[in-house]
Motif scaffolding. Sequence first.
Motif, short mmCIF file in Angstrom:
data_model
loop_
_atom_site.label_atom_id
_atom_site.label_comp_id
_atom_site.label_asym_id
_atom_site.label_seq_id
_atom_site.Cartn_x
_atom_site.Cartn_y
_atom_site.Cartn_z
N VAL A 150 0.81 -1.22 0.00
CA VAL A 150 0.00 0.00 0.00
C VAL A 150 0.84 1.27 0.00
N CYS A 151 2.13 1.17 0.26
CA CYS A 151 3.01 2.34 0.22
C CYS A 151 3.49 2.58 -1.21
N HIS A 152 3.23 3.77 -1.73
CA HIS A 152 3.62 4.09 -3.12
C HIS A 152 3.05 3.09 -4.11
N ARG A 153 1.95 2.44 -3.76
CA ARG A 153 1.32 1.40 -4.59
C ARG A 153 2.25 0.22 -4.85
N GLY A 154 3.23 0.04 -3.98
CA GLY A 154 4.03 -1.18 -4.10
C GLY A 154 5.52 -0.97 -3.97
N ILE A 155 6.07 -1.38 -2.84
CA ILE A 155 7.52 -1.43 -2.63
C ILE A 155 7.95 -2.89 -2.74
N ARG A 156 9.11 -3.12 -3.28
CA ARG A 156 9.59 -4.49 -3.45
C ARG A 156 9.79 -5.18 -2.10
N VAL A 157 9.53 -6.46 -2.09
CA VAL A 157 9.69 -7.27 -0.87
C VAL A 157 10.50 -8.52 -1.19
N VAL A 158 11.59 -8.70 -0.48
CA VAL A 158 12.32 -9.96 -0.51
C VAL A 158 11.97 -10.69 0.78
N ARG A 159 11.42 -11.87 0.64
CA ARG A 159 11.00 -12.64 1.80
C ARG A 159 12.09 -13.63 2.20
N MET A 160 12.33 -13.69 3.49
CA MET A 160 13.19 -14.73 4.06
C MET A 160 12.37 -15.45 5.12
N PRO A 161 11.53 -16.40 4.71
CA PRO A 161 10.65 -17.08 5.65
C PRO A 161 11.46 -17.95 6.62
N THR A 162 10.96 -18.04 7.85
CA THR A 162 11.74 -18.75 8.87
C THR A 162 10.98 -19.89 9.53
N THR A 163 9.75 -20.15 9.12
CA THR A 163 8.98 -21.25 9.70
C THR A 163 8.66 -22.27 8.62
N VAL A 164 8.24 -23.45 9.05
CA VAL A 164 7.88 -24.49 8.09
C VAL A 164 6.72 -24.02 7.21
N ALA A 165 5.68 -23.46 7.83
CA ALA A 165 4.50 -23.04 7.06
C ALA A 165 4.81 -21.93 6.08
N SER A 166 5.69 -21.02 6.46
CA SER A 166 6.00 -19.92 5.53
C SER A 166 6.97 -20.36 4.44
N GLN A 167 7.83 -21.32 4.72
CA GLN A 167 8.75 -21.79 3.68
C GLN A 167 8.06 -22.72 2.69
N ASN A 168 7.07 -23.49 3.17
CA ASN A 168 6.47 -24.47 2.24
C ASN A 168 5.14 -24.01 1.66
N ASP A 169 4.65 -22.82 2.08
CA ASP A 169 3.34 -22.37 1.59
C ASP A 169 3.27 -20.86 1.47
N ALA A 189 -4.01 -7.86 -0.05
CA ALA A 189 -3.73 -7.56 -1.46
C ALA A 189 -3.02 -8.75 -2.09
N PHE A 190 -3.05 -8.78 -3.41
CA PHE A 190 -2.22 -9.71 -4.16
C PHE A 190 -0.97 -8.95 -4.58
N ALA A 191 0.15 -9.34 -4.04
CA ALA A 191 1.40 -8.63 -4.29
C ALA A 191 2.54 -9.64 -4.29
N PRO A 192 2.90 -10.17 -5.46
CA PRO A 192 3.98 -11.16 -5.51
C PRO A 192 5.28 -10.61 -4.94
N PRO A 193 6.06 -11.43 -4.28
CA PRO A 193 7.35 -10.97 -3.76
C PRO A 193 8.33 -10.71 -4.89
N PHE A 194 9.36 -9.95 -4.58
CA PHE A 194 10.42 -9.72 -5.55
C PHE A 194 11.33 -10.94 -5.62
N ALA A 195 11.48 -11.61 -4.49
CA ALA A 195 12.27 -12.85 -4.43
C ALA A 195 11.98 -13.52 -3.08
N VAL A 196 12.27 -14.81 -3.01
CA VAL A 196 12.12 -15.57 -1.77
C VAL A 196 13.41 -16.34 -1.52
#
Length: 405
Positions: A150-169, A189-196
């Motif tokens: 919602v900031c500037h209609r979209g800032i890039r996000v690199v996700r570094m998930p740290t749990t089983v549920a966030s890494q596998n889903d 919102a639907f906002a694909p990550p920049f990378a995972v």
Amino acid sequence: MLPVRHQSNVTKAAKTATDAHAQEFSVSYSYPVHFTRDSLNPDNTILVDSVSRLEPRNKHRILPVIDRNVLEGRPDLGRRLEAYVTSHADVLELAGPPEVLDGGEAAKNDPAHLERLVRAVHDLGLDRHCQFLVVGGGAIQDMAGYAAAVCHRGIRVVRMPTTVASQNDSGVGVKCGVNKFGVKNFLGAFAPPFAVVNDFDFIETLPTRERIAGMSEAVKVALIRDRNFFDWLETRGSALAEFQEEAMSTMIRRSAELHLEHIATSGDPFESGNSRPLDFGHWAAHKLESLSGFEIRHGEAVAVGLALDVRYSCLSRELSDRSATRIVDLLEKLGFRLWHESLAALDDNGSPAVLAGLEEFREHLGGELTISLLDEIGREAEVHEVDSELMREALSWLQARDAGR
């Protein structure tokens, strides 16, 4: 001079009604999902390569957003992250000190967390080419992703998930959101990550409860997408229950791949229609979370929701008792309890309160109610009506099974 001819209002209206320009365009989305270890070792370039993948010669400002639970388990995380950025100073720059926030469902329930990140974007002068680096579980990934969207209609996000549920889903998917009015993901919102960047090292330091919780999403996606994967989970159930490294890493990767394949090939990645097969078992899970005051973990609630819909599939469709028993046995073997006291709560009409989750699910989807059930392991079927009496029977079965353990 030629006579002026006036069109009637009816003619003008008709012309206006058909005078339209058909606008149509498509947008291609692409993002890498990496599986690695020791991601903050300066010699591991996956993170810096992910951040700079579109502009490798530019310098990139990143704002770390860190789950407090992760930091408590890895107190050197901030130092290691700073050292990593310093080692790649030609490409990376910290936009500010890490934003350390509560993890778990508190991140999505308390609007102060969202406000804090939005304020940070403003105060630090972050623009659409700056990036959040979100280190944490699914809840903080959801909340931070929504703030970025919602900031500037979209800032890039690199996700570094740290749990089983966030890494596998959830961490590899395209959704983000927060809870509002006691409703799960009411704002989102639907906002694909920049990378995972999935770093398996984080899994090894998780509390036991968290390691168990995330495995329900692997069972779910196996049930609706890949019978062979379900057979593998069943065969490796004891190893998974003991959190053996090879079994856990294989389970996480295959589950993530199946979720990614569905998003890419379903024809409806942003869920504009009524169907959401990847939410098998989730209509009850989301309601159970709120009924319990979010005491129950999301993955734990999903396991209960799966068991409930599996039993209902036996009562209303073609799923055999043998298959249903295999599924429920696997969930219990992995460490799940398939009943929660909140399921016994009744509404003002004397009906199980959890059944209100069906209407909330329909509202969230839009259009008619659509939930997934099973006809056999690996083959799901969509239904648009639920027999409340049979669902009550399924609830009673779960309660009786739990009481007999």
